[in-house]
Design a protein around this motif. Structure first.
Motif, PDB file in Angstrom:
ATOM      1  N   GLY A  17      -4.292  -5.356 -42.351  1.00 58.09           N
ATOM      2  CA  GLY A  17      -3.596  -6.596 -42.058  1.00 58.09           C
ATOM      3  C   GLY A  17      -2.084  -6.476 -42.097  1.00 58.09           C
ATOM      4  O   GLY A  17      -1.376  -7.458 -41.872  1.00 58.09           O
ATOM      5  N   LYS A  18      -1.572  -5.269 -42.369  1.00 61.93           N
ATOM      6  CA  LYS A  18      -0.117  -5.091 -42.446  1.00 61.93           C
ATOM      7  C   LYS A  18       0.425  -4.663 -41.079  1.00 61.93           C
ATOM      8  O   LYS A  18      -0.185  -3.826 -40.413  1.00 61.93           O
ATOM      9  CB  LYS A  18       0.179  -3.994 -43.477  1.00 61.93           C
ATOM     10  N   GLU A  19       1.563  -5.237 -40.697  1.00 62.12           N
ATOM     11  CA  GLU A  19       2.135  -4.827 -39.418  1.00 62.12           C
ATOM     12  C   GLU A  19       3.071  -3.648 -39.615  1.00 62.12           C
ATOM     13  O   GLU A  19       3.828  -3.600 -40.588  1.00 62.12           O
ATOM     14  CB  GLU A  19       2.896  -5.995 -38.786  1.00 62.12           C
ATOM     15  N   LEU A  20       2.990  -2.682 -38.725  1.00 64.67           N
ATOM     16  CA  LEU A  20       3.862  -1.516 -38.811  1.00 64.67           C
ATOM     17  C   LEU A  20       4.793  -1.529 -37.607  1.00 64.67           C
ATOM     18  O   LEU A  20       4.348  -1.783 -36.485  1.00 64.67           O
ATOM     19  CB  LEU A  20       3.036  -0.226 -38.781  1.00 64.67           C
ATOM     20  N   GLU A  21       6.070  -1.264 -37.855  1.00 63.54           N
ATOM     21  CA  GLU A  21       6.993  -1.203 -36.737  1.00 63.54           C
ATOM     22  C   GLU A  21       7.192   0.261 -36.344  1.00 63.54           C
ATOM     23  O   GLU A  21       7.565   1.093 -37.185  1.00 63.54           O
ATOM     24  CB  GLU A  21       8.333  -1.822 -37.136  1.00 63.54           C
ATOM     25  N   ILE A  22       6.886   0.570 -35.102  1.00 65.15           N
ATOM     26  CA  ILE A  22       7.029   1.952 -34.636  1.00 65.15           C
ATOM     27  C   ILE A  22       8.342   2.061 -33.868  1.00 65.15           C
ATOM     28  O   ILE A  22       8.550   1.352 -32.869  1.00 65.15           O
ATOM     29  CB  ILE A  22       5.835   2.349 -33.739  1.00 65.15           C
ATOM     30  N   PRO A  23       9.247   2.916 -34.326  1.00 58.12           N
ATOM     31  CA  PRO A  23      10.545   3.035 -33.648  1.00 58.12           C
ATOM     32  C   PRO A  23      10.370   3.516 -32.207  1.00 58.12           C
ATOM     33  O   PRO A  23       9.385   4.193 -31.902  1.00 58.12           O
ATOM     34  CB  PRO A  23      11.296   4.087 -34.482  1.00 58.12           C
ATOM     35  N   PRO A  24      11.312   3.162 -31.320  1.00 57.38           N
ATOM     36  CA  PRO A  24      11.214   3.630 -29.931  1.00 57.38           C
ATOM     37  C   PRO A  24      11.167   5.157 -29.871  1.00 57.38           C
ATOM     38  O   PRO A  24      11.653   5.833 -30.794  1.00 57.38           O
ATOM     39  CB  PRO A  24      12.501   3.113 -29.276  1.00 57.38           C
ATOM     40  N   ASN A  25      10.602   5.704 -28.844  1.00 54.19           N
ATOM     41  CA  ASN A  25      10.510   7.148 -28.588  1.00 54.19           C
ATOM     42  C   ASN A  25       9.715   7.901 -29.661  1.00 54.19           C
ATOM     43  O   ASN A  25       9.976   9.064 -29.929  1.00 54.19           O
ATOM     44  CB  ASN A  25      11.903   7.784 -28.445  1.00 54.19           C
ATOM     45  N   THR A  26       8.800   7.201 -30.295  1.00 56.78           N
ATOM     46  CA  THR A  26       7.954   7.862 -31.286  1.00 56.78           C
ATOM     47  C   THR A  26       6.662   8.313 -30.610  1.00 56.78           C
ATOM     48  O   THR A  26       6.065   7.550 -29.850  1.00 56.78           O
ATOM     49  CB  THR A  26       7.569   6.873 -32.415  1.00 56.78           C
ATOM     50  N   ASN A  27       6.283   9.557 -30.846  1.00 59.78           N
ATOM     51  CA  ASN A  27       4.983  10.014 -30.331  1.00 59.78           C
ATOM     52  C   ASN A  27       3.897   9.576 -31.294  1.00 59.78           C
ATOM     53  O   ASN A  27       4.021   9.792 -32.502  1.00 59.78           O
ATOM     54  CB  ASN A  27       4.956  11.542 -30.209  1.00 59.78           C
TER      55      ASN A  27
END
Ligand code: HEM
Length: 149
Positions: free
Chosen positions: A4-14
């Protein structure tokens, strides 16, 4: 989302699916998922001892993994187009080779066959992730093909 936790994935992440974790997950492969047990590929129900009626029948039935739990050829729209080809090819090659030969570990001078097998299992278990799971010390193991009697 993880629990239920949101994760923020930085741009240009594989972002990759960890196929080694998936292929050893106890939910799909059982509590012995990290052990080398090739027999897990046969359905337990199909391993009944042969009776007089089915003495000449092959009763083993291959396990069909749950969709998405086994992806050595990847899956979905970019699944390996050579998947079926390679499966048929290695079944044909292995069936041909093992019909007349078996493979055994070459023991060191002091080893009994049992000790040699234990040593090889330790090498198999000492694996790490490179692209797939690879043994660290594979070159320490020698195998030989032995003609069946
Ligand atoms: C045991 C044998 C094989 C395995 C485990 C395997 C595995 C894979 C995997 C995991 C991918 C996806 C790679 C990715 O997503 O970046 C892939 C792609 C591919 N494979 Fe295989 N492969 C095998 C044999 C073959 C064979 C025999 C052929 C051709 C005859 C082949 C042709 C291809 C091609 C052309 C792609 C690229 C597909 C695409 O980019 O859409 N593979 N393979």
């Amino acid at each position: 989302m993880e629990d239920g936790k949101e994760l923020e994935i930085p741009p240009n992440t594989n972002v990759y699916c960890n196929s080694v974790a998936l292929h050893t997950h106890p939910d799909y492969w059982g509590s012995n998922s990290l052990s080398w047990v090739p027999g897990r590929w046969f359905k337990a129900s199909s391993l009944a001892p042969p009776s007089q009626e089915n003495a000449n029948e092959i009763t083993e039935e291959m396990l069909q993994p749950i969709r998405g739990s086994y992806i050595p050829w990847s899956d979905g729209p970019r699944v390996c187009p050579g998947k079926k080809f390679s499966q048929v090819e290695f079944v044909a090659v292995l069936a041909k080779l093992f019909r007349t030969h078996k493979v055994e570990v070459v023991p060191t001078q002091q080893e009994t066959p049992h000790q040699a097998r234990k040593r090889v299992l330790a090498v198999v278990n000492d694996s790490r992730i490179i692209l797939s799971l690879q043994m660290r010390n594979a070159r320490s193991v020698r195998l030989r093909w032995v003609k069946r009697k």
